[in-house]
Scaffold this motif. Structure first.
Motif, mmCIF file in Angstrom:
data_model
loop_
_atom_site.group_PDB
_atom_site.id
_atom_site.type_symbol
_atom_site.label_atom_id
_atom_site.label_comp_id
_atom_site.label_asym_id
_atom_site.label_seq_id
_atom_site.Cartn_x
_atom_site.Cartn_y
_atom_site.Cartn_z
ATOM 1 N N GLU B 7 105.240 -1.569 32.326
ATOM 2 C CA GLU B 7 104.123 -1.489 33.281
ATOM 3 C C GLU B 7 104.013 -0.040 33.732
ATOM 4 O O GLU B 7 105.051 0.598 33.951
ATOM 5 C CB GLU B 7 104.437 -2.398 34.490
ATOM 6 C CG GLU B 7 103.320 -2.529 35.495
ATOM 7 C CD GLU B 7 103.675 -3.511 36.615
ATOM 8 O OE1 GLU B 7 103.510 -4.727 36.412
ATOM 9 O OE2 GLU B 7 104.141 -3.065 37.677
ATOM 10 N N HIS B 9 102.183 2.807 36.415
ATOM 11 C CA HIS B 9 101.421 3.133 37.621
ATOM 12 C C HIS B 9 101.255 4.647 37.607
ATOM 13 O O HIS B 9 101.932 5.326 36.835
ATOM 14 C CB HIS B 9 102.198 2.670 38.858
ATOM 15 C CG HIS B 9 102.262 1.182 38.981
ATOM 16 N ND1 HIS B 9 101.391 0.462 39.741
ATOM 17 C CD2 HIS B 9 103.098 0.281 38.403
ATOM 18 C CE1 HIS B 9 101.678 -0.829 39.637
ATOM 19 N NE2 HIS B 9 102.709 -0.961 38.837
ATOM 20 N N PRO B 10 100.405 5.187 38.472
ATOM 21 C CA PRO B 10 100.189 6.634 38.416
ATOM 22 C C PRO B 10 101.493 7.443 38.554
ATOM 23 O O PRO B 10 101.682 8.424 37.844
ATOM 24 C CB PRO B 10 99.260 6.901 39.595
ATOM 25 C CG PRO B 10 98.614 5.619 39.893
ATOM 26 C CD PRO B 10 99.547 4.538 39.464
ATOM 27 N N GLY B 11 102.370 7.035 39.435
ATOM 28 C CA GLY B 11 103.575 7.837 39.654
ATOM 29 C C GLY B 11 104.809 7.300 38.972
ATOM 30 O O GLY B 11 105.753 8.034 38.686
ATOM 31 N N TRP B 12 104.833 6.031 38.722
ATOM 32 C CA TRP B 12 106.063 5.403 38.241
ATOM 33 C C TRP B 12 105.762 4.337 37.195
ATOM 34 O O TRP B 12 104.612 3.951 37.007
ATOM 35 C CB TRP B 12 106.848 4.812 39.408
ATOM 36 C CG TRP B 12 106.054 3.871 40.250
ATOM 37 C CD1 TRP B 12 105.137 4.200 41.213
ATOM 38 C CD2 TRP B 12 106.069 2.444 40.202
ATOM 39 N NE1 TRP B 12 104.599 3.068 41.762
ATOM 40 C CE2 TRP B 12 105.147 1.975 41.169
ATOM 41 C CE3 TRP B 12 106.776 1.517 39.449
ATOM 42 C CZ2 TRP B 12 104.924 0.620 41.388
ATOM 43 C CZ3 TRP B 12 106.549 0.169 39.678
ATOM 44 C CH2 TRP B 12 105.640 -0.268 40.635
ATOM 45 N N VAL B 26 110.224 7.531 36.763
ATOM 46 C CA VAL B 26 109.065 8.422 36.836
ATOM 47 C C VAL B 26 108.209 8.188 35.590
ATOM 48 O O VAL B 26 108.740 8.107 34.478
ATOM 49 C CB VAL B 26 109.529 9.902 36.876
ATOM 50 C CG1 VAL B 26 108.334 10.831 36.876
ATOM 51 C CG2 VAL B 26 110.416 10.149 38.083
ATOM 52 N N ASN B 27 106.914 8.061 35.795
ATOM 53 C CA ASN B 27 106.009 7.851 34.655
ATOM 54 C C ASN B 27 105.684 9.200 34.022
ATOM 55 O O ASN B 27 104.798 9.923 34.472
ATOM 56 C CB ASN B 27 104.734 7.154 35.147
ATOM 57 C CG ASN B 27 103.738 6.948 34.024
ATOM 58 O OD1 ASN B 27 104.041 7.215 32.860
ATOM 59 N ND2 ASN B 27 102.566 6.477 34.362
ATOM 60 N N LEU B 28 106.432 9.529 32.958
ATOM 61 C CA LEU B 28 106.214 10.807 32.271
ATOM 62 C C LEU B 28 105.141 10.598 31.188
ATOM 63 O O LEU B 28 105.420 10.691 29.995
ATOM 64 C CB LEU B 28 107.530 11.314 31.677
ATOM 65 C CG LEU B 28 108.643 11.574 32.708
ATOM 66 C CD1 LEU B 28 109.969 11.860 32.036
ATOM 67 C CD2 LEU B 28 108.269 12.731 33.625
ATOM 68 N N ASN B 29 103.953 10.285 31.666
ATOM 69 C CA ASN B 29 102.800 10.036 30.775
ATOM 70 C C ASN B 29 103.064 8.908 29.784
ATOM 71 O O ASN B 29 102.718 9.010 28.597
ATOM 72 C CB ASN B 29 102.404 11.318 30.022
ATOM 73 C CG ASN B 29 101.969 12.397 30.979
ATOM 74 O OD1 ASN B 29 101.134 12.163 31.852
ATOM 75 N ND2 ASN B 29 102.558 13.573 30.860
#
Lengths: 241, 193
Positions: B7, B9-12, B26-29
């Protein structure tokens, strides 16, 4: 003053609701970028920089950790971003000698695109699409049981001892397929039988009920990709026994 | 470790590790369905708060347990009154706050013989006194002419009187005219130890 109250309300709503958290994050993107740029010392290309991602995550962490006793939200979030960015800079320094695959090459294309990775990009894309579809289906199945992936992640055991106890319960479920049937028919975790078959304390299973349900659902039919992903470590462990 | 992106989200993002752990990072793209290796886990403030809460609960339980042990020690194992029996052998019966016997102490060799083999802990003072008097009669320490003398020690005078009353009632009922009883108000507890 009313702006502060409005922000406070938004933060409190974002603590409970992920979509409200996402909205808040988008709304405060300029603030997040400006805080991140104090450490990045460059204007990153939009949406591509890991530093910005780290700052966004730090902002989200600040939302989760915030309470009114900690003063105004924005200075608190700025401190959270600062600490995260310091950690990230240290981590990046360790990889300072390495070249990022996102770096642009001579023809202004990212290095990643110019390298031959020895992979079949088309089949990889197909696999990724299949995984995406399966995860979407899995997420839908979870919602039928009143679960979200975010809840499951929060409910996942953090300590090794607890994690091992949950794995023992899941191993017991794998050995007794009737437990999966019970889960699907009642939409409830068969805690009493899991306790009986695995000798794990009922309290432990109750505390991590959502996590156990999610993994058991992943082991039911239809989630091949997720199951194969999980089986990689499981099979290695079984072979080493 | 290999992680499957579940899943975003913008940040995670929520990732599923191959070991079966769900983790927020952390959502690294990332995109859903990606397989990633080098991740930056999110800091779990809620867990830290839970740890503090759990530590505080444990501390509270520990304090309660210590308080309970001290209370039990105070109520059950601390001598707050005593009965000195003179049956031609002196025996001290120690009582706790609830008037249960917590120990016997012989003050001379005859007293040692009297208490030999007498199980006393948790018994009522009247029963043990009667048992010791019977033993004294059997062993010949007490004759028909002799008196069984009892002295009650406690810091609380009312409590001393209460024990005197109870002993007169119980022992009188048990021995009747066969043994002459003399039960006296002793003194404060410190005078016997």
């Amino acid at each position: 003053m009313s702006e502060n109250h409005q922000l406070l309300d938004m933060v409190l709503a974002a603590k409970e609701d992920n979509s409200a958290a996402d909205q808040l994050l988008y709304q405060y993107m300029p603030f997040i970028k400006s805080e991140a740029n104090k450490f990045l010392h460059k204007i990153p290309p939009s949406g591509q920089d890991d530093g910005i991602s780290v700052a966004m995550c730090a902002f989200h962490e600040a939302v989760l950790a915030y309470d009114q006793g900690k003063g105004a939200f924005l200075p608190f979030a700025a401190t959270s971003i600062k600490h995260r960015m310091i950690d990230f800079s240290r981590r990046e320094k360790r990889h300072a000698g390495n070249l990022s695959l996102d770096t642009e090459g001579e023809d202004e294309r990212p290095l990643l695109e110019t390298l031959d990775g020895g992979h079949d990009n088309i089949s990889e894309h197909g696999e990724r699409c299949a995984a995406k579809a399966e995860i979407s289906e899995f997420s839908k199945t979870l919602s039928e049981y009143g679960l979200t992936l975010s809840d499951v992640a929060d409910n996942c055991p953090k300590q090794d001892r607890t994690f091992k106890a949950c794995q023992a319960a899941l191993d017991a479920a794998r050995r007794n397929p009737q437990l999966f049937d019970a889960l699907i028919s009642t939409k409830k975790l068969p805690i009493a039988r899991l306790c009986e078959y695995s000798d794990v304390e009922r309290k432990t299973l109750e505390r991590h009920r959502r996590y156990l349900m999610a993994i058991m659902l992943a082991y039911t039919n239809g989630f091949e990709i997720i199951r194969n992903h999980l089986n990689q470590v499981y099979l290695v462990k079984r072979r080493s026994r | 470790m290999k992680y499957l992106v579940m899943e975003v989200h913008p940040g995670w993002a929520v990732l599923l590790g191959a070991d079966g752990r769900f983790i927020k990072a952390v959502n690294l793209n990332y995109s859903v369905g990606d397989t990633v290796y080098d991740i930056l886990p999110m800091r779990d403030f809620r867990t830290r708060r839970q740890l503090i809460k759990r530590a505080l609960i444990r501390l509270f339980v520990l304090i309660c347990a210590v308080a309970l042990v001290l209370l039990l020690r105070f109520m059950l194992f601390t001598t707050t009154s005593a009965v000195l029996l003179d049956l031609d052998g002196e025996v001290l019966i120690k009582l706790n706050r609830l008037d249960y016997v917590i120990g016997l102490e012989a003050h001379d060799s005859e007293g040692g013989l009297l208490i030999n083999g007498v199980g006393s802990f948790g018994a009522r003072v009247g029963d043990i006194s009667a048992q010791l008097i019977e033993r004294a009669l059997q062993l010949g320490y007490l004759d028909e002419d002799d008196k069984a003398e009892l002295e009650i020690y406690s810091d609380d005078k009312a409590h001393r009187n209460k024990i005197i009353g109870e002993l007169y009632e119980q022992l009188g009922e048990r021995f009747g005219e066969s043994v002459e009883l003399e039960i006296e108000d002793g003194d404060e507890l410190e005078n016997i130890f």
